[in-house]
Every structure is written in C-alpha cells, then in structure tokens.
Design a protein around this motif. Sequence first.
Motif, PDB file in Angstrom:
ATOM      1  N   ASP A   1      -5.748 -21.568  18.712  1.00  0.00           N
ATOM      2  CA  ASP A   1      -6.574 -21.732  17.517  1.00  0.00           C
ATOM      3  C   ASP A   1      -7.711 -20.724  17.574  1.00  0.00           C
ATOM      4  OD1 ASP A   1      -8.136 -22.555  15.402  1.00  0.00           O
ATOM      5  OD2 ASP A   1      -8.673 -24.500  16.267  1.00  0.00           O
TER       6      ASP A   1
ATOM      7  N   GLY B   1     -10.864 -19.501  15.999  1.00  0.00           N
ATOM      8  CA  GLY B   1     -11.930 -19.830  15.067  1.00  0.00           C
ATOM      9  C   GLY B   1     -12.955 -18.717  14.988  1.00  0.00           C
ATOM     10  N   SER B   2     -13.938 -18.896  14.130  1.00  0.00           N
ATOM     11  CA  SER B   2     -14.950 -17.859  13.943  1.00  0.00           C
ATOM     12  C   SER B   2     -15.864 -17.712  15.158  1.00  0.00           C
ATOM     13  CB  SER B   2     -15.799 -18.179  12.707  1.00  0.00           C
ATOM     14  OG  SER B   2     -16.415 -19.449  12.852  1.00  0.00           O
TER      15      SER B   2
ATOM     16  N   THR C   1     -12.189 -19.277  20.479  1.00  0.00           N
ATOM     17  CA  THR C   1     -10.727 -19.301  20.457  1.00  0.00           C
ATOM     18  C   THR C   1     -10.262 -20.299  21.509  1.00  0.00           C
ATOM     19  OG1 THR C   1     -10.579 -17.016  19.709  1.00  0.00           O
ATOM     20  CG2 THR C   1      -8.618 -17.933  20.744  1.00  0.00           C
TER      21      THR C   1
ATOM     22  N   THR D   1     -14.698 -16.052  20.574  1.00  0.00           N
ATOM     23  CA  THR D   1     -13.794 -15.193  19.794  1.00  0.00           C
ATOM     24  C   THR D   1     -14.244 -13.738  19.829  1.00  0.00           C
ATOM     25  OG1 THR D   1     -13.148 -16.993  18.331  1.00  0.00           O
ATOM     26  CG2 THR D   1     -12.855 -14.754  17.486  1.00  0.00           C
TER      27      THR D   1
ATOM     28  N   GLY E   1      -5.867 -21.262  12.815  1.00  0.00           N
ATOM     29  CA  GLY E   1      -7.245 -20.810  12.654  1.00  0.00           C
ATOM     30  C   GLY E   1      -7.325 -19.574  11.781  1.00  0.00           C
ATOM     31  N   TYR E   2      -8.555 -19.177  11.473  1.00  0.00           N
ATOM     32  CA  TYR E   2      -8.724 -18.046  10.557  1.00  0.00           C
ATOM     33  C   TYR E   2      -8.192 -16.747  11.165  1.00  0.00           C
ATOM     34  CZ  TYR E   2     -12.463 -15.038  12.413  1.00  0.00           C
ATOM     35  OH  TYR E   2     -13.171 -14.105  13.132  1.00  0.00           O
TER      36      TYR E   2
ATOM     37  N   GLU F   1      -4.909 -24.317   9.824  1.00  0.00           N
ATOM     38  CA  GLU F   1      -5.706 -25.166  10.721  1.00  0.00           C
ATOM     39  C   GLU F   1      -5.769 -26.615  10.238  1.00  0.00           C
ATOM     40  OE1 GLU F   1      -8.969 -22.582   8.650  1.00  0.00           O
ATOM     41  OE2 GLU F   1      -6.834 -22.439   9.082  1.00  0.00           O
TER      42      GLU F   1
ATOM     43  N   GLY G   1     -16.732 -26.990  11.974  1.00  0.00           N
ATOM     44  CA  GLY G   1     -16.505 -25.821  12.815  1.00  0.00           C
ATOM     45  C   GLY G   1     -17.677 -24.871  12.814  1.00  0.00           C
TER      46      GLY G   1
ATOM     47  N   GLY H   1     -14.377 -30.734  16.158  1.00  0.00           N
ATOM     48  CA  GLY H   1     -15.121 -29.484  16.109  1.00  0.00           C
ATOM     49  C   GLY H   1     -16.207 -29.464  17.167  1.00  0.00           C
TER      50      GLY H   1
ATOM     51  N   GLN I   1     -13.080 -29.738  20.581  1.00  0.00           N
ATOM     52  CA  GLN I   1     -12.861 -28.365  20.110  1.00  0.00           C
ATOM     53  C   GLN I   1     -11.395 -27.934  20.113  1.00  0.00           C
ATOM     54  OE1 GLN I   1     -16.176 -26.452  22.616  1.00  0.00           O
ATOM     55  NE2 GLN I   1     -16.085 -25.120  20.844  1.00  0.00           N
TER      56      GLN I   1
END
Length: 251
Positions: free
Chosen positions: A7, A9-10, A13, A31, A62-63, A77, A99, A211, A238
């Motif tokens: 995953d 994420g911003s 990870t 990340t 994830g993004y 996600e 998040g 989150g 998370q």
Amino acid sequence: MYSIGIDSGSVATKGVLFDGENIVKKVIIPTGWSPKTSSKQVLEILLEGILKEDIKKIVGTGYGRVSMDFVDKKVTEITCHTKGIHFLNKNIKTILDVGGQDSKIINLDNEGSIANFMMNDKCAAGTGRFLEITSNLLGSDIQDIDSLAKDKHPVNISSMCTVFAESEIVSLLAQNVKKENVAAGILQSIANKSVAMLNRGEIVDEIAFTGGLAKSNVLVDMIEKILGKKLFIADDTQIIGALGAAVIGFK
C-alpha cells in the motif's frame, strides 16, 4: 505459499506478507519522493528469505499503485481497506480511515464488500498532514502529540483549514496559551472533523478507525466520547490496506 500486499500512501508505504491465515511479516517505510522506489524497497524486505516461486500474487494499492509495474494486480485502497478490516473483524460495518492526505468513510455489507463510501480528498483538514503541520508549530514531533495532549483541556481551534489553523495556533501561542492545551485542541478539532464526516455518511454497527492517526490514544478517546461508543482499533492501524491487498492476492 504466500501473497504480498503493498500500500503506497502519500506519507508511508506499507507491506504485508500473508500466508492465507496470518500476517507473517509487515513493513512500514516513508514513501519519500518516489512511490515506485519505496514500494520496491518494501517488496525486497518482504521477500528476504522467501523464494519467489512461493509467492502466489503481489497486489498493489494506494495512490502510488500506478507506479508499481512489478505487481500482478492493482486494486483501489477503498476495496483493500474493506477486505483488510473484514479479515480482522467480521462485525465491522463502518470504517473511518484517516490517512496522510485524505479521509474516508466506508460501509461494508455482510460479505465484507463495499456497500457505500464517501471520500474527502479535496482538503488536508483533519488528516495526518494537518496534524504534522500543526504539531510542528508546537515544536513537537507528530509521534509526541499524545504525551503533550494527554489529560489536558483542549483550547478551541475554530478553523479546520490548515492555513487558517496555523495562523490561529500561532496567535494562541503568542497569547501564552500552553502548548499542551493547544495540542489537545488540535486533536479535538480532528476528532470533531472525523465525527462530522461520519455523520454525513452512514454509521452502521461497529466502527473501525484505521490509518496513522488511529495510533493516537487521545484522539481515539475524543472520538469515542463524541460518538458515545467504542471504536475497533487493529493492532497496527496503518497496514489495513496492505493486508487487504494481500488477502485479495491469496485467493
């Protein structure tokens, strides 16, 4: 045999190595500037001591999943959070996920699939980014906000816009308001925002809070006090998306 869920994420990870019944290994790293690089790092860590032929499937979410050219499958996600929570607790019908840059409410059906969802990705208000920026004004690390705010009376922070909240906090500190009370006020404002979002959606049965912000015991207590009910908090809040991706990959 194993599956892997990653995953991206911003902020962080996350990765999970899954054997169909248990989480064998989990990884969380920043990340950074490159979701692809951090996702590959997570994969390498998860594969240590594991034969590649023993991996059924690698699933990305994830993004940053768009940059994962090494995965077998990419899944949203929202779907992965749903599968991850349902694996941990079949009674959960509502998820509040906060998040790094967005927050979402997800409703689950009896089979653990998405019944409905609502997402706030237009503004960082009430997210991890909001907490990071505002806690930095106190000279505090985001990990230390709980110890600052615990058992303190929260000062009112009226603005949920990150920019205006910054100005408000600077003004409060200039008025010699104790930073402990400001810290409590920051968490209370996030709690209020989270509950307001829950109320705009649909609260069904038990609620899971996921989150990075769900690691804050003070924030959890504040949300529970407003709602008048207990939240389900996973052992590691998370990795739910990565776990859900791994669950999907094992099937």
